[in-house]
Scaffold this motif. Sequence first.
Motif, PDB file in Angstrom:
ATOM      1  N   ASN A 268      -8.269 -12.283   2.195  1.00 41.42           N
ATOM      2  CA  ASN A 268      -7.583 -11.442   1.318  1.00 41.42           C
ATOM      3  C   ASN A 268      -7.136 -12.835  -0.194  1.00 41.42           C
ATOM      4  OD1 ASN A 268      -7.825  -9.484   2.613  1.00 41.42           O
ATOM      5  ND2 ASN A 268      -5.326  -9.920   3.712  1.00 41.42           N
TER       6      ASN A 268
ATOM      7  N   LEU B 148      -3.100  -0.531 -10.953  1.00 41.44           N
ATOM      8  CA  LEU B 148      -4.797  -1.153 -11.008  1.00 41.44           C
ATOM      9  C   LEU B 148      -5.574  -0.115 -10.540  1.00 41.44           C
ATOM     10  CD1 LEU B 148      -2.974  -4.474  -9.134  1.00 41.44           C
ATOM     11  CD2 LEU B 148      -4.256  -4.352 -11.510  1.00 41.44           C
ATOM     12  N   ALA B 149      -5.342   0.501  -9.420  1.00 41.13           N
ATOM     13  CA  ALA B 149      -6.555   0.854  -9.160  1.00 41.13           C
ATOM     14  C   ALA B 149      -6.745   2.438 -10.075  1.00 41.13           C
ATOM     15  CB  ALA B 149      -5.720   1.871  -8.056  1.00 41.13           C
ATOM     16  N   CYS B 150      -6.255   2.568 -10.724  1.00 37.53           N
ATOM     17  CA  CYS B 150      -6.453   3.694 -11.943  1.00 37.53           C
ATOM     18  C   CYS B 150      -6.976   2.888 -13.329  1.00 37.53           C
ATOM     19  CB  CYS B 150      -5.426   4.910 -12.096  1.00 37.53           C
ATOM     20  SG  CYS B 150      -5.064   5.341  -9.996  1.00 37.53           S
TER      21      CYS B 150
ATOM     22  N   PHE C 168     -10.557  -8.498   9.014  1.00 41.77           N
ATOM     23  CA  PHE C 168      -9.790  -8.080  10.625  1.00 41.77           C
ATOM     24  C   PHE C 168      -9.412  -6.868   9.849  1.00 41.77           C
ATOM     25  CE2 PHE C 168      -6.586  -9.789   7.650  1.00 41.77           C
ATOM     26  CZ  PHE C 168      -7.100 -11.105   6.698  1.00 41.77           C
ATOM     27  N   ARG C 169      -9.257  -6.137   9.340  1.00 41.31           N
ATOM     28  CA  ARG C 169      -9.468  -4.612   9.633  1.00 41.31           C
ATOM     29  C   ARG C 169      -9.846  -3.240   9.412  1.00 41.31           C
ATOM     30  NH1 ARG C 169      -3.355  -3.402   7.940  1.00 41.31           N
ATOM     31  NH2 ARG C 169      -1.797  -5.344   8.566  1.00 41.31           N
TER      32      ARG C 169
ATOM     33  N   ASP D 205      -7.929  -0.200 -15.480  1.00 40.45           N
ATOM     34  CA  ASP D 205      -9.238  -1.279 -16.305  1.00 40.45           C
ATOM     35  C   ASP D 205      -8.670  -1.701 -17.314  1.00 40.45           C
ATOM     36  OD1 ASP D 205     -11.483  -1.784 -13.708  1.00 40.45           O
ATOM     37  OD2 ASP D 205     -11.891  -0.394 -14.622  1.00 40.45           O
TER      38      ASP D 205
ATOM     39  N   TYR E 234      -9.333 -17.729   4.551  1.00 43.47           N
ATOM     40  CA  TYR E 234      -8.503 -16.807   4.526  1.00 43.47           C
ATOM     41  C   TYR E 234      -8.757 -15.607   3.832  1.00 43.47           C
ATOM     42  CZ  TYR E 234      -4.320 -13.370   5.184  1.00 43.47           C
ATOM     43  OH  TYR E 234      -3.048 -12.241   4.768  1.00 43.47           O
TER      44      TYR E 234
ATOM     45  N   GLN F 170      -8.584 -11.464  -7.099  1.00 42.59           N
ATOM     46  CA  GLN F 170      -9.672 -10.269  -7.666  1.00 42.59           C
ATOM     47  C   GLN F 170      -8.632  -9.705  -9.031  1.00 42.59           C
ATOM     48  OE1 GLN F 170      -9.480  -7.093  -7.367  1.00 42.59           O
ATOM     49  NE2 GLN F 170     -11.063  -5.855  -7.903  1.00 42.59           N
ATOM     50  N   ILE F 171      -7.220  -9.936  -8.043  1.00 44.30           N
ATOM     51  CA  ILE F 171      -6.691  -9.015  -8.679  1.00 44.30           C
ATOM     52  C   ILE F 171      -5.892  -9.942  -9.874  1.00 44.30           C
ATOM     53  CG2 ILE F 171      -3.435  -8.518  -9.126  1.00 44.30           C
ATOM     54  CD1 ILE F 171      -3.936  -7.173  -5.968  1.00 44.30           C
TER      55      ILE F 171
ATOM     56  N   LYS G 148      -3.745  -3.026   2.003  1.00 39.96           N
ATOM     57  CA  LYS G 148      -4.330  -3.631   3.055  1.00 39.96           C
ATOM     58  C   LYS G 148      -3.874  -5.572   2.928  1.00 39.96           C
ATOM     59  CE  LYS G 148      -6.391  -0.646   5.729  1.00 39.96           C
ATOM     60  NZ  LYS G 148      -8.117   0.399   5.615  1.00 39.96           N
ATOM     61  N   LEU G 149      -3.931  -5.447   1.980  1.00 40.15           N
ATOM     62  CA  LEU G 149      -4.660  -7.691   0.544  1.00 40.15           C
ATOM     63  C   LEU G 149      -2.523  -7.738   1.207  1.00 40.15           C
ATOM     64  CD1 LEU G 149      -5.868  -7.016  -2.358  1.00 40.15           C
ATOM     65  CD2 LEU G 149      -6.428  -8.205  -0.153  1.00 40.15           C
TER      66      LEU G 149
ATOM     67  N   ARG H  99      -7.122  -0.143  -0.149  1.00 42.31           N
ATOM     68  CA  ARG H  99      -7.006  -1.273  -0.427  1.00 42.31           C
ATOM     69  C   ARG H  99      -6.175  -2.075  -0.837  1.00 42.31           C
ATOM     70  NH1 ARG H  99     -13.327  -1.343  -1.418  1.00 42.31           N
ATOM     71  NH2 ARG H  99     -14.580  -0.365   0.018  1.00 42.31           N
ATOM     72  N   TYR H 100      -5.695  -1.480  -1.694  1.00 37.79           N
ATOM     73  CA  TYR H 100      -4.534  -2.970  -1.958  1.00 37.79           C
ATOM     74  C   TYR H 100      -3.910  -3.271  -1.019  1.00 37.79           C
ATOM     75  CZ  TYR H 100      -6.756  -2.847  -6.976  1.00 37.79           C
ATOM     76  OH  TYR H 100      -7.373  -3.775  -7.895  1.00 37.79           O
TER      77      TYR H 100
ATOM     78  N   ARG I  93     -11.910  -2.142 -11.388  1.00 38.44           N
ATOM     79  CA  ARG I  93     -11.993  -2.810  -9.942  1.00 38.44           C
ATOM     80  C   ARG I  93     -11.331  -2.574  -8.987  1.00 38.44           C
ATOM     81  NH1 ARG I  93      -6.981  -5.038 -14.117  1.00 38.44           N
ATOM     82  NH2 ARG I  93      -5.951  -3.119 -14.796  1.00 38.44           N
ATOM     83  N   GLY I  94     -10.459  -1.283  -9.268  1.00 43.10           N
ATOM     84  CA  GLY I  94      -9.784  -0.994  -8.233  1.00 43.10           C
ATOM     85  C   GLY I  94     -11.366  -0.579  -6.929  1.00 43.10           C
ATOM     86  N   GLN I  95     -12.566   0.149  -7.468  1.00 47.74           N
ATOM     87  CA  GLN I  95     -13.573   0.089  -6.240  1.00 47.74           C
ATOM     88  C   GLN I  95     -14.393  -0.664  -5.589  1.00 47.74           C
ATOM     89  OE1 GLN I  95     -16.502   2.446  -8.327  1.00 47.74           O
ATOM     90  NE2 GLN I  95     -14.948   3.193  -9.706  1.00 47.74           N
TER      91      GLN I  95
ATOM     92  N   THR J 289      -8.121   3.427  -3.052  1.00 47.62           N
ATOM     93  CA  THR J 289      -8.210   2.477  -3.138  1.00 47.62           C
ATOM     94  C   THR J 289      -6.910   1.449  -2.881  1.00 47.62           C
ATOM     95  OG1 THR J 289      -9.672   3.554  -4.871  1.00 47.62           O
ATOM     96  CG2 THR J 289      -8.569   1.148  -5.681  1.00 47.62           C
TER      97      THR J 289
ATOM     98  N   VAL K  15     -12.079  -3.201  -4.778  1.00 49.95           N
ATOM     99  CA  VAL K  15     -11.186  -4.784  -4.020  1.00 49.95           C
ATOM    100  C   VAL K  15     -11.864  -5.153  -2.795  1.00 49.95           C
ATOM    101  CG1 VAL K  15      -9.349  -4.124  -3.028  1.00 49.95           C
ATOM    102  CG2 VAL K  15      -9.461  -2.699  -5.049  1.00 49.95           C
ATOM    103  N   PRO K  16     -11.954  -5.969  -2.730  1.00 48.49           N
ATOM    104  CA  PRO K  16     -12.642  -6.435  -0.970  1.00 48.49           C
ATOM    105  C   PRO K  16     -11.878  -6.160  -0.134  1.00 48.49           C
ATOM    106  CG  PRO K  16     -12.016  -8.720  -2.768  1.00 48.49           C
ATOM    107  CD  PRO K  16     -11.501  -7.337  -2.825  1.00 48.49           C
ATOM    108  N   MET K  17     -13.130  -5.830   1.050  1.00 45.72           N
ATOM    109  CA  MET K  17     -11.900  -5.016   2.213  1.00 45.72           C
ATOM    110  C   MET K  17     -12.157  -5.910   2.934  1.00 45.72           C
ATOM    111  SD  MET K  17     -11.531  -1.816   2.769  1.00 45.72           S
ATOM    112  CE  MET K  17     -12.107  -1.252   4.313  1.00 45.72           C
ATOM    113  N   SER K  18     -10.400  -6.027   4.079  1.00 44.91           N
ATOM    114  CA  SER K  18      -9.986  -6.614   5.116  1.00 44.91           C
ATOM    115  C   SER K  18     -11.020  -7.207   6.198  1.00 44.91           C
ATOM    116  CB  SER K  18      -8.409  -6.798   5.265  1.00 44.91           C
ATOM    117  OG  SER K  18      -7.575  -6.744   4.332  1.00 44.91           O
TER     118      SER K  18
ATOM    119  N   GLY L 139      -8.744 -11.096  -2.317  1.00 44.07           N
ATOM    120  CA  GLY L 139      -8.123  -9.756  -3.812  1.00 44.07           C
ATOM    121  C   GLY L 139      -7.993 -10.660  -3.895  1.00 44.07           C
ATOM    122  N   PHE L 140      -6.176 -11.256  -3.699  1.00 41.33           N
ATOM    123  CA  PHE L 140      -5.470 -11.594  -4.686  1.00 41.33           C
ATOM    124  C   PHE L 140      -6.516 -12.521  -5.957  1.00 41.33           C
ATOM    125  CE2 PHE L 140      -3.317 -12.055  -0.375  1.00 41.33           C
ATOM    126  CZ  PHE L 140      -2.323 -11.861  -0.352  1.00 41.33           C
TER     127      PHE L 140
END
Lengths: 407, 407
Positions: A125, B107-109, A16-17, B111, A123, A131-132, B264-265, B261-262, A7-9, B258, A11-14, A128-129
């Motif tokens: 992000n 979350l990053a490390c 706008f960033r 699953d 929006y 996906q978490i 930034k959300l 990325r989180y 999941r960490g790999q 990673t 994470v959707p990128m923003s 990402g929310f």
Amino acid sequence: MPTISQRGQHVPMSPFRKLVPFADQAKAAGKHVYHLNIGQPDIATPASALEKVRTDQSEILAYSPAVGNLSYRQKLVGYYQGFGVSLTPDELIVTTGASEAIQLALLACLDEGDEVIVPEPFYANYNGFAQIGNIKIQPITCQIETGFALPKIEAFEACINPRTKGIFITNPNNPTGCFYAEEDLRALGQLAIKHDLYLFVDEVYREFCYDGNAFFSSLLIDGAEDHVVVFDSISKRYSACGARIGTLATRNTAVLETVTRYAKLRLSPPGLGQILAEATLDMEPEYMQEVQAAYDLRRRVVYERLQAMPGVVSYLPGGAFYCFARFPVQSAEHFCKWLLESFEYKGATVMLSPGEGFYATPGLGVDEVRIAYVLNANDLNAAMDCLEQALQVYEGATHKAQALSAG
Amino acid sequence: MPTISQRGQHVPMSPFRKLVPFADQAKAAGKHVYHLNIGQPDIATPASALEKVRTDQSEILAYSPAVGNLSYRQKLVGYYQGFGVSLTPDELIVTTGASEAIQLALLACLDEGDEVIVPEPFYANYNGFAQIGNIKIQPITCQIETGFALPKIEAFEACINPRTKGIFITNPNNPTGCFYAEEDLRALGQLAIKHDLYLFVDEVYREFCYDGNAFFSSLLIDGAEDHVVVFDSISKRYSACGARIGTLATRNTAVLETVTRYAKLRLSPPGLGQILAEATLDMEPEYMQEVQAAYDLRRRVVYERLQAMPGVVSYLPGGAFYCFARFPVQSAEHFCKWLLESFEYKGATVMLSPGEGFYATPGLGVDEVRIAYVLNANDLNAAMDCLEQALQVYEGATHKAQALSAG
């Protein structure tokens, strides 16, 4: 070496960033960058509210209650009353920005694999929310030609399946600037009641409605008290993005209890930010009227300038401080990078958000951008000068290619 | 009415907050409540750091970078240097409290379904952070008789299975106050290297080591650079719990990317809190020395008073500002409620955290409590007077029952 989670790999990128490194390079090269890529207003945070923080005499910066200071929640009751919404302090939970409110509500209401219907573009992000929580966003596509008006209620209903737990809208909309009218919201509320769904409404741009449109909060939909969950924030209305103070508002007691449990895990929302937030509620109405007038002017500047650019499709947004535009380019992302890397006009360039990242449906928005009109009218005009020039010289501009081949 | 998610229904409750309604009732009834249930120190936040917030002249409280202000991260480099740890600003991410740092790292490390080994009793909110990520906590039990010293390294190794992704410890420990020595940490580091695991270390009580013990950061373990992820916060060391400023520190670039990325959300950590946090790094060392001396005295007060209470088992904690105690009662939770509901001594009572919630293994800790010695020595003594009296009159006290049946 231990591995990163799957999941960490992903994470959707923003959107706008993600171009920030290119903007940094442009600045390092001496260019001025007009930031129309992020909703960071240039408006001053109310000085009187900042002053409250500066004169606070607390000796210990202690945890606040997990749901936020009671004094702030009590004053928020009066704020919502101004929009005709009657709430008690217990129906409000103070969060670390609207971001946290959204995340906790999704966890509280949806299980893994559950779905939420979201009009796109949305929006980014939210991806990402979702996906978490391993939640699926079911997009329902809006069209630039209608200024991204909501699809018909039948189209929403057609998206509902047994895993659908909610509908999630942003009103007024970020990234499109679309304003949703009372009848649209009531129809969505009735659909939520009919199918026993949540209606999540991000209302952080509530103050920014133009053309005399009166904002209608979804908390006013009769019979939908257990369905409506509203997200809010002081970031935009008081230009206090750094305070990280948001709110969750609902009358659903089970949601309130569950979000409170999640909120207790992280102990409390920011304490200094809550002092500022509480003080913003003492502002004279003139502050907001001036801010609204400023954004109204900016919106017209952007609209009129975009209308004058050959091949550009846009519209006059009814709310928030964003609009979308379709550019005569193959790839808006390539164009946005090129603006930062290879273009300048009078020592400056523009940073925009490529539109693709605001859509969940692959392939949509590739020739679109989101424009945040968060700069003053002079700077906006200068930014639009840049954009106009850029579209004339950009190699990938399709209207020029068409003109050439036609010639 | 739409339903709450399954996960939302099972969010673990904080054992140090679940008795809050009973404490509120006790206060409403006019009793003074000595709060030994939560790590909210009575120490003043450094006045000079608060002053920096009060004199800050920013006109716009804007988003900070998602990873935190560079100026703060640069100064943090110097702070870690004071513990012999060399880091760059890029190896530090500013978070909304250590709570957020932990959540994002997990979350990053890890699953869903992955496991992390945690010595129990442990900081109970780890349960909630793990649940959000659908991660399993594999507890490894420590014993009150040894002051909750770490089990032998073989016991850790025996817990490792194909789903194990990390070991997670708190040093010095909350809730036990156990201080871990350099050799223990190096052994864990070698185990992490051998089995390709993360070693997550919550070091928020770094400053609070007693009896001349020198703190050893896990960031100093040779060869474990890609394994060690440290969580930090200004909440405890500068009595700034409400600032909500934490840090994640690691040299693992994939984890940094990673977590960024989180991060930034949610856009940015709190802005006002970062001003305070940066200012704490200018404090004279005398501030911390005085705070440490105060806690050292408190720790001795609690230890000596508990030793004098019949049937109570405890120990002298080596770090942090907590200890565990076993009481001569059937149910510590019942006793803690009774303290608030039915007991008073000289107009006061004590609030403690029942121990059971700090264990993952069912049935453990039922006769134990966590005591946070966050009050000054006078108040602590008064609280201990209450406790002493309470154990003498409590109906469920097992040592009295034994004495009676023996008599």
